[in-house]
Write a protein that holds these residues in place. Structure first.
Motif, PDB file in Angstrom:
ATOM      1  N   ARG A  94       0.850  -1.196   0.000  1.00 33.98           N
ATOM      2  CA  ARG A  94       0.000   0.000   0.000  1.00 33.98           C
ATOM      3  C   ARG A  94       0.881   1.239   0.000  1.00 33.98           C
ATOM      4  NH1 ARG A  94      -5.045   0.805   1.915  1.00 33.98           N
ATOM      5  NH2 ARG A  94      -4.529   2.903   1.248  1.00 33.98           N
ATOM      6  N   ARG A  95       0.589   2.157  -0.889  1.00 31.93           N
ATOM      7  CA  ARG A  95       1.271   3.451  -0.833  1.00 31.93           C
ATOM      8  C   ARG A  95       0.334   4.412  -0.112  1.00 31.93           C
ATOM      9  NH1 ARG A  95       3.338   1.698  -5.868  1.00 31.93           N
ATOM     10  NH2 ARG A  95       1.352   2.058  -6.878  1.00 31.93           N
ATOM     11  N   GLY A  96       0.856   5.160   0.786  1.00 40.29           N
ATOM     12  CA  GLY A  96      -0.020   6.068   1.526  1.00 40.29           C
ATOM     13  C   GLY A  96      -0.447   7.246   0.655  1.00 40.29           C
ATOM     14  N   GLY A  97      -1.466   7.929   1.109  1.00 39.99           N
ATOM     15  CA  GLY A  97      -1.830   9.196   0.489  1.00 39.99           C
ATOM     16  C   GLY A  97      -2.512   9.111  -0.865  1.00 39.99           C
ATOM     17  N   GLU A  98      -2.938   7.904  -1.256  1.00 42.05           N
ATOM     18  CA  GLU A  98      -3.561   7.795  -2.577  1.00 42.05           C
ATOM     19  C   GLU A  98      -5.021   7.365  -2.477  1.00 42.05           C
ATOM     20  OE1 GLU A  98      -0.717   5.156  -4.651  1.00 42.05           O
ATOM     21  OE2 GLU A  98      -0.335   6.909  -5.901  1.00 42.05           O
ATOM     22  N   GLN A  99      -5.602   7.564  -1.299  1.00 40.19           N
ATOM     23  CA  GLN A  99      -6.963   7.087  -1.051  1.00 40.19           C
ATOM     24  C   GLN A  99      -7.956   7.557  -2.123  1.00 40.19           C
ATOM     25  OE1 GLN A  99      -7.173   4.855   1.248  1.00 40.19           O
ATOM     26  NE2 GLN A  99      -9.336   4.503   0.759  1.00 40.19           N
ATOM     27  N   ASN A 100      -7.778   8.780  -2.575  1.00 39.46           N
ATOM     28  CA  ASN A 100      -8.722   9.322  -3.553  1.00 39.46           C
ATOM     29  C   ASN A 100      -8.655   8.627  -4.905  1.00 39.46           C
ATOM     30  OD1 ASN A 100      -9.515  11.075  -1.646  1.00 39.46           O
ATOM     31  ND2 ASN A 100      -8.428  12.860  -2.475  1.00 39.46           N
ATOM     32  N   TYR A 101      -7.594   7.868  -5.129  1.00 46.18           N
ATOM     33  CA  TYR A 101      -7.437   7.189  -6.419  1.00 46.18           C
ATOM     34  C   TYR A 101      -8.084   5.805  -6.427  1.00 46.18           C
ATOM     35  CZ  TYR A 101      -4.236  10.899  -7.647  1.00 46.18           C
ATOM     36  OH  TYR A 101      -3.701  12.124  -7.931  1.00 46.18           O
TER      37      TYR A 101
END
Ligand code: GLA
Length: 738
Positions: A94-101
């Motif tokens: 999981r890469r953080g900070g990409e929730q909106n994608y």
């Protein structure tokens, strides 16, 4: 004999061969599976390089123009695809900070391995055991997403001797997350770059199956059904021919259909290069499906083929395939009985005396199956009441159906009954007990149509209750025929099954039918949906015949039956002779015409027989006897449409027995003006050296001609006697080798 399925490891080439057609795919270096050819056998390229290139010519955007065997949203975004799926998390770390994608709506399938097997079955295959065609060669190509353990198995089954291909896909979610399926086609097929016309069977209630031909232009031509039946507006079937090719017996003709009875779509897509793709599967507008970790979903089949002998050749292949591989076997024999249905005689004015009287007259004129239509069950005096309560109304049948069935049986007929199991009237015991059992959204209106609501087959308790009611009816009564009706369009599709209801409803209907057919070997089912709203290969793997249309006007029927017969065999096409003044159109139709048109399929009688004088009943008796003489040909032969409306002024059918020794010729003239001469229509597929005796229903000899004469000079008699100088004329004759 060449193998039906081969894989050339060097060229990485799959070739599927029918007797007269082929289908080819290739694996590219990156594991992508692309289409390289589909055509008549004589066009198989020596080398799959230039002629059937997998890249669309002059196409600038990499990958978008590849002929993906199963295009997915991920590899393809500029054009239509077969699969769109959404993954809630990215693959791997999981890469953080990409929730909106998220979710990840990107699938790219690449080759893993392939097998050749013979036992695989598409989803929703009939489970009643009455149609078990011999094993057929089947190729399974397993693909996997480039990042997720998300598997797609593409299946290809061939019936080589009939040149019929069937494709379907099985998805397997091997990830540990829920995957949402937003769009799912059973297959995408490709046609070579050309200009084409599309012919479909389309219309509305009362004019189902009317053939409509249009040119395909760049963009997507959408054929679809937004409902829980197959649809009156358009049937899931098509014929595609090169532009300008209209002769019925010549030329390359691609054809196809879907084996699914609700919520389907066929998207005919023409790319800017003029290449054609046809995506066939679930209509995705309102549909949705969730695959939990470890779950699989197997789609029904997309059936298709390519004929080199025109639209008649396409129909013949499909008809033979239905007979051999699809239709359930009936213990009552290979030909369908002459049926009586009293709906147009009594409507809701049901009484034991009237049914007995009709049964006696029907038996006297030669009817073999007596079917009691709507109005026999609890409180059912009109459309407002009773649906859902499938128990015999004691005020009409105080001793149940047994005395009527006994009399029908004594008269030498089988007994059939109308049911509409997916429905409920709010004015019914079932609805009063279970108001939550219908499709609805909480707090929103429940729209009625014909005063009825649709039961929620997304609930297993509903499906079990419906099954149990039908099971008791069959256990308690000697019923060997159900007319299974479905009389409404959909509204408020709220279900316990959420957006999967589109699939689950059809699965529920098929499941009940399969269980009943298995438990009651003497039962046959007829599919009906306000007429011809439920005709497709899925239904026909359970139902021996269908009600073609509520419109029994012979002149309208000619169009309806022409379109129906493009895809489905006459042995499944129930057609009734009804009143002289037609109840749907008000048109007066002569009795000869009513019979001649109805005799093209499975003959039924729907007239109020008690109102007919004795001499007219005698004509009915004679014509039914004639039908019994020709029905093995009508129901089991090869059909040639020699002329069709509205292009020609007559509709001409010729049906030839498999050995060529017998044939039925049927002409219905609708548009001939005074002084207009019809041609002698040239017959097909007779034995050239044989002499045929031609007779009419009274066994009068009309002439004797050789097969060669009939095939070159044509069928004499239609204009020579000045027979057809006004509209609405018809005749049916039998040709038998002497
Ligand atoms: C539908 C059918 C008819 C008849 C009625 C009964 O309309 O198509 O043939 O059975 O229902 O209500």
């Amino acid at each position: 004999m060449l193998d039906a399925i081969t894989f050339d490891a060097q060229q990485k080439l799959f070739i599927l061969r029918g007797n007269r057609s082929y289908y080819a795919m290739r694996l590219l270096d990156d594991g992508a599976l692309v289409h390289v050819g589909f055509g008549p056998a004589q066009t198989v390229p020596d080398a799959f390089s230039g002629l059937d290139s997998y890249e669309e010519p002059n196409y600038v955007w990499e990958n978008q123009g590849r002929r993906w065997e199963y295009p997915t949203f991920g590899d393809v975004s500029q054009h239509d695809v077969a699969l769109t799926a959404a993954f809630p998390e990215p693959p791997g770390e999981r890469r953080g900070g990409e929730q909106n994608y998220l979710p990840v709506r990107d699938v790219r399938l690449r080759y893993v391995h392939h097998d050749i097997c013979s036992s695989a079955q598409p989803g929703l295959t009939a489970q009643h055991g009455r149609n078990e065609p011999s094993a057929r060669p089947t190729l399974c190509i397993t693909l996997r997403d480039i990042g997720y353990p998300f598997i797609a198995r593409l299946y290809y089954r061939i019936t080589p001797e009939l040149d019929i291909f069937e494709r379907w896909v099985e998805l397997e979610n091997q990830t540990d997350m829920q995957v949402s399926i937003e769009l799912l086609a059973f297959a995408t097929i490709h046609l070579p770059t050309d200009r084409y016309t599309l012919t479909r069977a389309a219309g509305a209630w009362g004019r189902e199956f009317v053939p409509i031909t249009q040119e395909l232009h760049q963009g997507v031509t959408l054929m679809r059904q937004l409902g829980l039946n197959t649809g009156h507006q358009v049937n899931p079937s098509f014929v595609i021919r090169p532009l300008g090719q209209t002769e019925p017996d010549v030329g390359r003709t691609c054809f196809g259909l879907l084996a699914f009875s609700g919520n389907w779509s066929l998207r005919c897509e023409v790319l800017p290069t003029d290449a054609v793709r046809i995506h066939g599967g679930y209509e995705h507008g309102n549909f949705g499906m969730t695959l939990n970790p470890g779950e699989t979903h197997c789609t029904p089949a997309f059936i298709f083929g390519i004929a080199d002998d025109g639209i008649n050749g396409a129909s013949n292949r499909l008809h033979a395939w239905f007979h051999r591989c699809v239709l359930p076997k009936s213990v009552h024999g290979t030909t369908r009985p002459v049926l009586y249905n009293g709906w147009e005689s009594v409507y809701f004015d049901m009484s034991m005396e009237k049914q007995l009287q009709l049964a006696r007259t029907a038996a006297a004129i030669g009817v073999e199956l007596f079917c009691v239509d709507d109005g026999w069950f609890s409180g059912r005096r009109n459309e407002r009441i009773g649906l859902g309560d499938w128990t015999v109304d004691p005020s009409i049948f105080p001793n149940g159906l047994t005395p009527l069935i006994a009399e029908v049986t004594r008269l030498g007929m089988r007994f059939g009954l109308w049911v509409e199991p997916e429905m409920v009237n709010p004015d019914s015991h079932l609805y009063r007990t279970h108001p939550d059992w219908v499709l609805h959204f909480p707090g929103r209106p429940r729209t009625e149509m014909r005063h009825q609501l649709i039961l929620d087959f997304g609930r297993s308790d509903v499906v079990e209750t419906v099954y149990a009611m039908l099971d008791s009816l069959l256990a308690e009564n000697d019923i060997t025929f159900f007319k299974w009706d479905m009389n409404r369009y959909i509204t408020e599709m709220g279900s316990a099954a959420g957006r999967e209801i589109w699939y689950r409803h059809v699965q529920g209907v098929y499941g009940i039918m399969d269980r009943l057919l298995k438990k009651y070997p003497r039962l046959d089912i007829q599919s009906c949906s306000g007429g011809g709203g439920r005709v497709d290969a899925g239904m026909l793997s359970r139902c021996v015949q269908v009600w073609t249309s509520d419109n029994t006007d012979a002149m309208d029927r000619v169009y309806i039956q022409d379109g129906f017969s493009l895809f489905y065999p006459p042995a499944t096409m129930e057609s009734w002779v009804t009143h002289e003044r037609n109840h749907q159109t008000g048109r007066m139709i002569p009795l000869d015409v009513r019979f001649d048109v109805a005799m093209r399929g499975v003959l039924g009688i729907g007239t109020n027989l008690d109102a007919l004088p004795a001499d007219e009943l005698e004509v009915y008796r004679r014509k039914i006897a004639f039908y019994k003489k020709i029905r093995h040909i009508v129901q089991g032969g090869r059909l040639y449409r020699l002329a069709s409306l509205p292009t020609d002024s007559a509709s001409v059918w010729q049906i030839v027995s498999p050995d060529g020794e017998e044939s039925v010729y049927s002409i219905a003239v609708v548009q001939a003006l005074q002084g207009h001469h019809l041609p002698n229509y040239r017959l097909r597929n007779l034995l050239p050296d044989a002499t045929y005796r031609i007779t009419n229903e009274s066994d009068d000899e009309i002439g004797r001609f050789s097969g060669a004469q009939l095939m070159t000079l044509g069928m004499p008699g239609d204009q020579r006697h000045g027979h057809f100088t006004c509209s609405l004329r018809s005749r049916t004759v039998l040709l038998r080798r002497v």
